[in-house]
Design a protein around this motif. Sequence first.
Motif, short mmCIF file in Angstrom:
data_model
loop_
_atom_site.label_atom_id
_atom_site.label_comp_id
_atom_site.label_asym_id
_atom_site.label_seq_id
_atom_site.Cartn_x
_atom_site.Cartn_y
_atom_site.Cartn_z
N ALA A 188 -6.26 4.08 39.99
CA ALA A 188 -6.99 2.83 39.81
C ALA A 188 -5.78 1.88 38.93
CB ALA A 188 -8.07 3.05 38.75
N SER A 189 -4.84 2.40 38.46
CA SER A 189 -3.75 1.54 37.72
C SER A 189 -2.76 1.44 38.98
CB SER A 189 -3.19 2.43 36.74
OG SER A 189 -2.51 3.55 37.10
N SER A 190 -2.83 1.55 40.19
CA SER A 190 -1.94 1.15 41.08
C SER A 190 -1.42 -0.32 40.86
CB SER A 190 -2.36 1.58 42.48
OG SER A 190 -1.26 1.51 43.31
N PHE A 191 -2.37 -1.06 40.60
CA PHE A 191 -2.11 -2.42 40.95
C PHE A 191 -0.99 -2.93 39.61
CE2 PHE A 191 -5.51 -2.53 37.79
CZ PHE A 191 -5.28 -3.57 36.82
N MET A 192 -1.25 -1.95 38.44
CA MET A 192 -0.24 -2.33 37.43
C MET A 192 1.37 -2.41 37.59
SD MET A 192 -2.62 -0.85 34.47
CE MET A 192 -4.31 -0.89 34.64
N SER A 193 1.72 -1.86 38.84
CA SER A 193 2.98 -1.81 39.40
C SER A 193 3.17 -2.74 40.60
CB SER A 193 3.37 -0.32 39.72
OG SER A 193 3.95 0.46 38.74
N SER A 194 1.95 -2.58 41.50
CA SER A 194 2.25 -3.41 42.70
C SER A 194 2.20 -4.93 42.29
CB SER A 194 1.05 -2.95 43.65
OG SER A 194 -0.42 -3.37 43.03
N ILE A 195 1.66 -5.30 41.60
CA ILE A 195 1.68 -7.07 41.19
C ILE A 195 3.19 -7.25 40.80
CG2 ILE A 195 -0.81 -6.97 40.58
CD1 ILE A 195 0.16 -7.22 37.61
N LEU A 196 4.16 -6.18 40.43
CA LEU A 196 5.38 -6.48 39.90
C LEU A 196 6.22 -6.03 41.14
CD1 LEU A 196 4.81 -5.10 36.30
CD2 LEU A 196 4.95 -7.52 36.75
N ARG A 197 6.02 -4.84 41.72
CA ARG A 197 7.16 -4.18 42.68
C ARG A 197 7.00 -5.13 43.94
NH1 ARG A 197 4.59 0.53 43.02
NH2 ARG A 197 3.23 -0.59 44.60
N GLU A 198 5.72 -5.38 44.23
CA GLU A 198 5.83 -6.01 45.72
C GLU A 198 6.62 -7.42 45.79
OE1 GLU A 198 4.88 -2.95 46.22
OE2 GLU A 198 2.93 -3.20 46.11
N PRO A 199 5.99 -8.30 44.53
CA PRO A 199 6.60 -9.48 44.63
C PRO A 199 8.31 -9.58 44.19
CG PRO A 199 4.49 -9.66 43.22
CD PRO A 199 4.69 -8.18 43.87
N LEU A 200 8.75 -8.43 43.61
CA LEU A 200 10.16 -8.29 43.43
C LEU A 200 10.79 -8.06 44.81
CD1 LEU A 200 10.21 -6.41 40.04
CD2 LEU A 200 11.30 -8.57 40.54
N ASN A 201 10.13 -7.22 45.76
CA ASN A 201 10.42 -7.01 46.82
C ASN A 201 9.97 -7.97 48.03
OD1 ASN A 201 11.25 -4.77 45.80
ND2 ASN A 201 9.36 -3.47 46.53
N GLY A 202 9.63 -9.39 47.64
CA GLY A 202 9.44 -10.33 48.61
C GLY A 202 7.97 -10.33 49.08
N GLU A 203 7.03 -9.40 48.84
CA GLU A 203 6.05 -9.19 49.20
C GLU A 203 4.74 -9.62 48.42
OE1 GLU A 203 5.38 -4.98 50.27
OE2 GLU A 203 7.43 -5.05 51.35
N SER A 204 3.45 -10.09 48.93
CA SER A 204 2.44 -10.49 48.14
C SER A 204 1.87 -9.27 47.54
CB SER A 204 1.37 -11.26 49.18
OG SER A 204 0.89 -10.43 50.04
N ALA A 205 0.99 -9.42 46.48
CA ALA A 205 0.20 -8.31 45.86
C ALA A 205 -0.87 -9.03 45.27
CB ALA A 205 1.17 -7.66 44.74
N VAL A 206 -2.00 -8.16 45.03
CA VAL A 206 -3.34 -8.54 44.41
C VAL A 206 -3.65 -8.15 43.11
CG1 VAL A 206 -5.94 -8.21 44.89
CG2 VAL A 206 -4.34 -8.66 46.94
N CYS A 207 -4.02 -8.89 42.29
CA CYS A 207 -4.38 -8.60 40.80
C CYS A 207 -5.78 -8.60 40.56
CB CYS A 207 -3.55 -9.65 39.70
SG CYS A 207 -4.04 -8.99 38.04
#
Length: 322
Positions: A188-207
């Motif tokens: 359930a906490s996966s977005f707490m990394s993906s909203i940072l990791r994906e943008p740092l990798n040039g990809e969109s992310a959902v919060c």
Amino acid sequence: MKVLIIGGGGFVGQKLARSLVARGQLDGQAIQSISLVDVVMPASIESAAIAVNSSVCDITDPASIANALDASVTHIFLLAAIVSAHAEEDFDAGMQINMQGVWNVLERARALGSVPKVIFTSSIAVYGGEVPDPITDHSFLNPQGSYGIQKAIGELLLNDYSRKGFVDGRGFRLPTISVRPGKPNRAASSFMSSILREPLNGESAVCPVDDDFLHYYLSPRKCVENLIKGAELAAADLGQNRCMLMPGKTWSIGQLIEALTAVAGPGPAQLIRRESQPDIQRIVKGWRFDFHADKALALGLSADESFQDNVRYYLEDDAPVS
């Protein structure tokens, strides 16, 4: 000295193994071998000085554990688990892996009679409900989800097996680890990394939560450092409860995004879009955030200084090389 990392295919297990290889010793003794085991074959790690091997192990199967764990193992890092949303969706799998699997490992250690150190990763999900703030090591466990309940049972087992002298256990209630590498998982906490990791990798992310949502965080680098320090603590210093909070820091989602911008500029934050996800909100809003890890801090474990550190560590340690 021989080290067994159960969950050695996961990102924490892999980072832990690499750190131990780099150190070459644990508890003041040279490490002879490190065994990485997981339900899927862990990636291999090269070492000229230490024998590092990988194999498949299913902790729901006592025979599989018996193949992986013998009396020569001195330290067991018990990291294997299925994550929160997965455990909530699949009750049987959560109970088999997160509860029965821990019992199976402890039973194998008891049968061997070698009293290994067992370093168990629990979770702040063991807290929740009608428990007054702040949350401390002395707050009673009141999990509000199956994952937290399974982790709390694991803690009780670890305490009792340690009390009986079957193992020398120590458990750490992990904060949410961010920024974690890899792909989104079913936590359930996966977005707490993906909203940072994906943008740092040039990809969109959902919060899926508002910017004022507060949570308790620790970087992967600090997590591994604390697990090693925890493994080296003297049993006499742990007291009657072998399990404790691992230090972290509380930040809002807005502060995470501010740290992202401070380190990487304004571009990555523009790739974050807001999208309500009621199932995720229902789980994470039952979690607590006002944690005081006084026991672990007094024993020498530590948290990140700022969330900018978490972002920088990801860029230094885990960001894909372009």
